[in-house]
Design an enzyme around this catalytic site. Structure first.
Site, PDB file in Angstrom:
ATOM      1  N   ARG A 277       0.831  -1.208   0.000  1.00 40.32           N
ATOM      2  CA  ARG A 277       0.000   0.000   0.000  1.00 40.32           C
ATOM      3  C   ARG A 277       0.864   1.255   0.000  1.00 40.32           C
ATOM      4  NH1 ARG A 277      -1.648   2.570   4.332  1.00 40.32           N
ATOM      5  NH2 ARG A 277      -1.501   0.731   5.669  1.00 40.32           N
TER       6      ARG A 277
ATOM      7  N   TYR B 140     -14.240  15.905 -17.084  1.00 46.69           N
ATOM      8  CA  TYR B 140     -14.754  14.537 -17.134  1.00 46.69           C
ATOM      9  C   TYR B 140     -15.951  14.415 -16.183  1.00 46.69           C
ATOM     10  CZ  TYR B 140     -14.816   9.519 -16.059  1.00 46.69           C
ATOM     11  OH  TYR B 140     -15.205   8.220 -15.834  1.00 46.69           O
TER      12      TYR B 140
ATOM     13  N   ASP C 154      -5.327  18.035 -15.759  1.00 47.92           N
ATOM     14  CA  ASP C 154      -5.583  16.663 -16.176  1.00 47.92           C
ATOM     15  C   ASP C 154      -5.162  16.548 -17.640  1.00 47.92           C
ATOM     16  OD1 ASP C 154      -6.628  14.232 -17.044  1.00 47.92           O
ATOM     17  OD2 ASP C 154      -8.390  14.363 -15.752  1.00 47.92           O
TER      18      ASP C 154
ATOM     19  N   LYS D 192      -6.348   4.989 -19.917  1.00 48.90           N
ATOM     20  CA  LYS D 192      -6.697   5.395 -21.275  1.00 48.90           C
ATOM     21  C   LYS D 192      -5.512   5.226 -22.234  1.00 48.90           C
ATOM     22  CE  LYS D 192     -10.777   6.603 -19.697  1.00 48.90           C
ATOM     23  NZ  LYS D 192     -10.627   6.600 -18.237  1.00 48.90           N
TER      24      LYS D 192
END
Length: 392
Positions: A52, A105, A177, A202
């Site tokens: 983690r 988005y 972004d 993406k």
């Protein structure tokens, strides 16, 4: 017989090295002594403790994206929205104010409109193509601005230079972004961004088989804030996804070049077809921000285009059903072309009135162009247009 302890013995010694990065799914890593563990946590030596908090496959992938963006210290997260969340919640607190582009988005918009205010962080949406309108949204308590270089799904080009200058003057953090554009088109740190985000899911990974994000900052202090929030909230990326994404990135440049070439031709083809009301592609002469696309994107159009049919939902249904072989799916950056209908997917939560303000009608589609042969792709879109035109 002496019992065997169940402890890793390490990799076998070899005079050669692997060509492909090994997949390392271990959740925990053993240290020799408490002093050795202290040395790791205090930064005197490099090492892993618990996945983690970081693992080798995430670091290898992060370094590859860092190299593309011209930075260091990027952090891989479990999704693109995890990266967005890390920037917004990791760097802001109750009482702060955030300004966002009005065509983010869909889930980023939802976070701006619903989640941040619920946590005491005020938000305002403004047009990033108009720096004066963006400036008017700022308040004394504005802490951060979030923009996409190319908006989703109408492909408007943000005034990146103007917004960066504004944020610097006001002491506001600029978060960009860069998912749509990728570092091929623009490197936001060079324009003055403080934080850059990617949905690695993406174009960077490119095969629709991983879910990952990436976030990086321009100072060690911001990087630590992001890292602490990411680790504390468990935005852990899967080693296997990181390994797959690294593999995908090996072909990223080739994939981008081919898809962009096809996207340009498809945009021009669609613009000349009956039943198409408008086409949006950054390098076309009729794009509303073409001049800015030339300066910000350096003439790079990318693999994304949008178009609007004459008609509404019935025509949209007919087009999607007839465009055989084109996946009707709300994603982008795959090796295959995908077709997205924002009114029924990414921007459905805005409602008809909210979508209308952005120019998103029931006949509006976003296209992520893949690696198909250009002529075959055009023929498939023609099939869809004929079907849409047959609807009365």
């Amino acid at each position: 017989m002496k019992p065997t302890l169940m402890r890793p013995v390490g990799l076998p010694l070899s005079a050669s090295t692997p060509v492909v990065t090994p997949l390392m799914p271990s959740v925990v890593y053993a240290s020799e002594t408490p002093d050795a563990l202290d040395a790791q946590y205090e930064g005197r030596v490099k090492g892993y403790t618990y996945a983690r908090e970081g693992h080798p496959n995430a670091d290898v992938l992060a370094q590859r994206i860092d190299a593309l963006e011209g930075c260091t210290g990027g952090i891989v997260t479990g999704s693109g929205m995890a990266a967005v969340t890390a920037a917004l919640l990791g760097l802001c607190k109750s009482g702060d104010h955030v300004v966002g582009g009005d065509q983010l988005y869909g889930r980023s918009l939802r976070m701006m409109k619903d989640d941040l205010p619920r946590l005491g962080i005020a938000t305002t949406l403004a047009d990033p193509t108009d720096v004066a309108a963006f400036a008017a949204a700022f308040r004394p308590e504005t802490k951060l601005a979030l923009v996409e270089v190319v908006s989703n799904p109408t492909l408007r080009i943000a005034d990146l230079a103007g917004i960066a200058e504004l944020c610097k003057a006001k002491g506001v953090l600029l978060v960009v972004d860069n998912t749509f554009t990728t570092p091929v088109a623009v490197k936001p740190f060079e324009w003055g961004a403080d934080v850059v985000i990617h949905s690695v899911t993406k174009l960077l990974a490119g095969h629709s088989d991983v879910t990952l994000g990436w976030v990086a900052a321009n100072t060690p202090e911001l990087t630590k804030q992001l890292y602490d929030f990411i680790v504390t909230t468990g935005m852990t990326p899967s080693p296997f996804d990181c390994w797959l994404a690294e593999r995908g990135m090996m072909s990223f440049g080739l994939r981008f070049a081919h898809a962009q070439q096809t996207a340009r031709k498809l945009a021009d083809h669609l613009a000349g077809q009956k039943g198409v009301k408008r086409v949006l592609y950054p390098t076309r002469d009729d794009h509303p921000d073409r001049a800015r696309a030339q300066s910000v994107l350096r003439g790079v159009g990318g693999n994304m285009l949008s178009f609007e049919l004459d008609g509404g939902r019935e025509q949209a249904n007919a087009f999607a059903a007839a465009a055989k072989g084109i996946a009707f799916a709300p994603t982008l950056g795959d090796v295959g072309t995908t077709l997205s209908h924002p009114a029924s997917s990414s921007h459905r939560a805005l409602g008809a009135e909210g979508r209308a303000k952005l120019g998103i009608t029931e006949g509006f589609f976003r296209v992520s162009v893949g690696l198909e042969e250009t002529e075959a792709l055009m023929a498939t879109f023609d099939d869809g247009l004929r079907a849409a035109g047959a609807v009365k």
